[in-house]
Design a protein around this motif. Structure first.
Motif, PDB file in Angstrom:
ATOM      1  N   TYR A  74      34.713  55.277  48.036  1.00  0.00           N
ATOM      2  CA  TYR A  74      34.493  54.078  47.221  1.00  0.00           C
ATOM      3  C   TYR A  74      34.738  52.821  48.051  1.00  0.00           C
ATOM      4  CZ  TYR A  74      34.615  57.392  43.410  1.00  0.00           C
ATOM      5  OH  TYR A  74      34.349  58.458  42.589  1.00  0.00           O
ATOM      6  N   LYS A  75      33.796  51.880  47.917  1.00  0.00           N
ATOM      7  CA  LYS A  75      33.901  50.584  48.590  1.00  0.00           C
ATOM      8  C   LYS A  75      33.654  49.497  47.561  1.00  0.00           C
ATOM      9  CE  LYS A  75      30.817  50.514  51.823  1.00  0.00           C
ATOM     10  NZ  LYS A  75      30.014  50.446  53.035  1.00  0.00           N
ATOM     11  N   ILE A  76      34.286  48.358  47.766  1.00  0.00           N
ATOM     12  CA  ILE A  76      34.056  47.224  46.858  1.00  0.00           C
ATOM     13  C   ILE A  76      32.650  46.676  47.115  1.00  0.00           C
ATOM     14  CG2 ILE A  76      35.021  45.442  48.392  1.00  0.00           C
ATOM     15  CD1 ILE A  76      36.363  44.284  45.766  1.00  0.00           C
ATOM     16  N   SER A  77      31.980  46.265  46.042  1.00  0.00           N
ATOM     17  CA  SER A  77      30.646  45.667  46.176  1.00  0.00           C
ATOM     18  C   SER A  77      30.787  44.141  46.224  1.00  0.00           C
ATOM     19  CB  SER A  77      29.790  46.051  44.967  1.00  0.00           C
ATOM     20  OG  SER A  77      30.313  45.435  43.799  1.00  0.00           O
ATOM     21  N   HIS A  78      29.662  43.483  46.424  1.00  0.00           N
ATOM     22  CA  HIS A  78      29.652  42.018  46.414  1.00  0.00           C
ATOM     23  C   HIS A  78      30.136  41.495  45.060  1.00  0.00           C
ATOM     24  CE1 HIS A  78      28.510  37.960  47.397  1.00  0.00           C
ATOM     25  NE2 HIS A  78      27.775  37.896  46.300  1.00  0.00           N
ATOM     26  N   VAL A  79      29.640  42.097  43.984  1.00  0.00           N
ATOM     27  CA  VAL A  79      30.046  41.706  42.629  1.00  0.00           C
ATOM     28  C   VAL A  79      31.541  41.982  42.432  1.00  0.00           C
ATOM     29  CG1 VAL A  79      29.697  42.153  40.159  1.00  0.00           C
ATOM     30  CG2 VAL A  79      27.740  42.107  41.697  1.00  0.00           C
ATOM     31  N   GLY A  80      32.008  43.103  42.973  1.00  0.00           N
ATOM     32  CA  GLY A  80      33.425  43.445  42.891  1.00  0.00           C
ATOM     33  C   GLY A  80      34.296  42.408  43.569  1.00  0.00           C
ATOM     34  N   ARG A  81      33.826  41.907  44.724  1.00  0.00           N
ATOM     35  CA  ARG A  81      34.560  40.850  45.438  1.00  0.00           C
ATOM     36  C   ARG A  81      34.660  39.592  44.587  1.00  0.00           C
ATOM     37  NH1 ARG A  81      35.340  41.832  50.852  1.00  0.00           N
ATOM     38  NH2 ARG A  81      34.250  43.683  51.603  1.00  0.00           N
ATOM     39  N   GLU A  82      33.537  39.224  43.943  1.00  0.00           N
ATOM     40  CA  GLU A  82      33.530  38.036  43.080  1.00  0.00           C
ATOM     41  C   GLU A  82      34.461  38.226  41.893  1.00  0.00           C
ATOM     42  OE1 GLU A  82      29.429  37.352  42.093  1.00  0.00           O
ATOM     43  OE2 GLU A  82      29.016  36.402  44.022  1.00  0.00           O
ATOM     44  N   PHE A  83      34.427  39.422  41.296  1.00  0.00           N
ATOM     45  CA  PHE A  83      35.303  39.724  40.163  1.00  0.00           C
ATOM     46  C   PHE A  83      36.766  39.624  40.584  1.00  0.00           C
ATOM     47  CE2 PHE A  83      37.948  42.526  37.668  1.00  0.00           C
ATOM     48  CZ  PHE A  83      37.589  42.233  36.367  1.00  0.00           C
ATOM     49  N   LEU A  84      37.094  40.206  41.737  1.00  0.00           N
ATOM     50  CA  LEU A  84      38.481  40.201  42.220  1.00  0.00           C
ATOM     51  C   LEU A  84      38.958  38.779  42.479  1.00  0.00           C
ATOM     52  CD1 LEU A  84      40.875  41.986  42.964  1.00  0.00           C
ATOM     53  CD2 LEU A  84      39.961  42.144  45.286  1.00  0.00           C
ATOM     54  N   GLN A  85      38.093  37.954  43.028  1.00  0.00           N
ATOM     55  CA  GLN A  85      38.437  36.553  43.276  1.00  0.00           C
ATOM     56  C   GLN A  85      38.736  35.837  41.953  1.00  0.00           C
ATOM     57  OE1 GLN A  85      35.422  34.930  45.793  1.00  0.00           O
ATOM     58  NE2 GLN A  85      36.793  33.426  46.693  1.00  0.00           N
ATOM     59  N   ALA A  86      37.878  36.041  40.959  1.00  0.00           N
ATOM     60  CA  ALA A  86      38.073  35.414  39.649  1.00  0.00           C
ATOM     61  C   ALA A  86      39.343  35.946  38.990  1.00  0.00           C
ATOM     62  CB  ALA A  86      36.857  35.678  38.754  1.00  0.00           C
ATOM     63  N   TYR A  87      39.573  37.243  39.110  1.00  0.00           N
ATOM     64  CA  TYR A  87      40.764  37.879  38.546  1.00  0.00           C
ATOM     65  C   TYR A  87      42.027  37.284  39.170  1.00  0.00           C
ATOM     66  CZ  TYR A  87      44.319  41.488  37.806  1.00  0.00           C
ATOM     67  OH  TYR A  87      45.475  42.146  37.500  1.00  0.00           O
ATOM     68  N   ASN A  88      42.038  37.145  40.498  1.00  0.00           N
ATOM     69  CA  ASN A  88      43.201  36.572  41.195  1.00  0.00           C
ATOM     70  C   ASN A  88      43.430  35.121  40.803  1.00  0.00           C
ATOM     71  OD1 ASN A  88      43.870  38.933  42.527  1.00  0.00           O
ATOM     72  ND2 ASN A  88      42.609  38.463  44.301  1.00  0.00           N
ATOM     73  N   THR A  89      42.353  34.359  40.698  1.00  0.00           N
ATOM     74  CA  THR A  89      42.452  32.956  40.282  1.00  0.00           C
ATOM     75  C   THR A  89      43.043  32.864  38.881  1.00  0.00           C
ATOM     76  OG1 THR A  89      40.533  32.384  41.625  1.00  0.00           O
ATOM     77  CG2 THR A  89      41.142  30.822  39.906  1.00  0.00           C
ATOM     78  N   PHE A  90      42.534  33.689  37.984  1.00  0.00           N
ATOM     79  CA  PHE A  90      43.024  33.681  36.606  1.00  0.00           C
ATOM     80  C   PHE A  90      44.484  34.120  36.540  1.00  0.00           C
ATOM     81  CE2 PHE A  90      43.468  35.451  32.295  1.00  0.00           C
ATOM     82  CZ  PHE A  90      43.209  34.295  31.578  1.00  0.00           C
ATOM     83  N   ASN A  91      44.842  35.111  37.337  1.00  0.00           N
ATOM     84  CA  ASN A  91      46.226  35.581  37.399  1.00  0.00           C
ATOM     85  C   ASN A  91      47.172  34.463  37.817  1.00  0.00           C
ATOM     86  OD1 ASN A  91      47.106  38.069  36.596  1.00  0.00           O
ATOM     87  ND2 ASN A  91      46.559  39.099  38.476  1.00  0.00           N
ATOM     88  N   LYS A  92      46.793  33.716  38.855  1.00  0.00           N
ATOM     89  CA  LYS A  92      47.620  32.596  39.326  1.00  0.00           C
ATOM     90  C   LYS A  92      47.749  31.542  38.234  1.00  0.00           C
ATOM     91  CE  LYS A  92      46.710  33.026  44.231  1.00  0.00           C
ATOM     92  NZ  LYS A  92      45.410  33.018  44.871  1.00  0.00           N
ATOM     93  N   PHE A  93      46.631  31.256  37.580  1.00  0.00           N
ATOM     94  CA  PHE A  93      46.606  30.281  36.494  1.00  0.00           C
ATOM     95  C   PHE A  93      47.563  30.728  35.382  1.00  0.00           C
ATOM     96  CE2 PHE A  93      44.770  28.854  32.433  1.00  0.00           C
ATOM     97  CZ  PHE A  93      44.738  27.482  32.649  1.00  0.00           C
ATOM     98  N   ALA A  94      47.470  32.007  35.000  1.00  0.00           N
ATOM     99  CA  ALA A  94      48.318  32.547  33.941  1.00  0.00           C
ATOM    100  C   ALA A  94      49.785  32.503  34.349  1.00  0.00           C
ATOM    101  CB  ALA A  94      47.900  33.975  33.607  1.00  0.00           C
ATOM    102  N   ASP A  95      50.067  32.837  35.610  1.00  0.00           N
ATOM    103  CA  ASP A  95      51.446  32.778  36.135  1.00  0.00           C
ATOM    104  C   ASP A  95      52.023  31.386  35.966  1.00  0.00           C
ATOM    105  OD1 ASP A  95      51.785  35.371  36.836  1.00  0.00           O
ATOM    106  OD2 ASP A  95      51.638  35.054  39.008  1.00  0.00           O
ATOM    107  N   GLY A  96      51.215  30.374  36.207  1.00  0.00           N
ATOM    108  CA  GLY A  96      51.655  28.986  36.078  1.00  0.00           C
ATOM    109  C   GLY A  96      52.131  28.660  34.666  1.00  0.00           C
ATOM    110  N   TYR A  97      51.636  29.424  33.696  1.00  0.00           N
ATOM    111  CA  TYR A  97      52.033  29.239  32.304  1.00  0.00           C
ATOM    112  C   TYR A  97      53.018  30.304  31.857  1.00  0.00           C
ATOM    113  CZ  TYR A  97      48.582  25.592  31.736  1.00  0.00           C
ATOM    114  OH  TYR A  97      47.885  24.426  31.858  1.00  0.00           O
ATOM    115  N   GLY A  98      53.480  31.107  32.793  1.00  0.00           N
ATOM    116  CA  GLY A  98      54.449  32.152  32.458  1.00  0.00           C
ATOM    117  C   GLY A  98      53.841  33.323  31.708  1.00  0.00           C
TER     118      GLY A  98
END
Length: 101
Positions: A74-98
């Motif tokens: 299994y390898k990450i796809s281009h779409v998977g990379r975009e999803f992971l980036q969005a997921y990480n961004t959202f995670n950081k955002f959520a962390d900022g709000y606890g």
């Protein structure tokens, strides 16, 4: 009470998906990708559970599956990379709000 249980299992599921995508992006043993055994060890979940998740991620286009000497890799796809980036961004955002996602 039931809603909080749903949220916690959803959160766990999202974290597992995040871990799998991260592993297939950053920690694959070779350029063919990661084997299911390798991913089980990294994500620390059962074979039955991870194979369902992997099938879904492949079906949704987030992972690419290939056969290398009789074993699925299994390898990450281009779409998977975009999803992971969005997921990480959202995670950081959520962390900022606890919040935990």
């Amino acid at each position: 009470m039931r809603n909080s249980h749903n949220m916690s299992s959803y959160r766990t599921h999202m974290q597992i998906i995040g871990d799998i995508l991260l592993t297939t992006r950053d920690n694959t043993p070779d350029e063919q990708g990661a084997s299911i055994t390798y991913l089980i060890r990294k994500a620390n979940i059962s074979h039955g559970r991870i194979s369902k998740i992997l099938n879904n991620l492949v079906a949704q286009g987030l992972l690419e599956q290939s056969n290398s000497s009789g074993a699925c890799k299994y390898k990450i796809s281009h779409v998977g990379r975009e999803f992971l980036q969005a997921y990480n961004t959202f995670n950081k955002f959520a962390d900022g709000y606890g919040l935990t996602i």
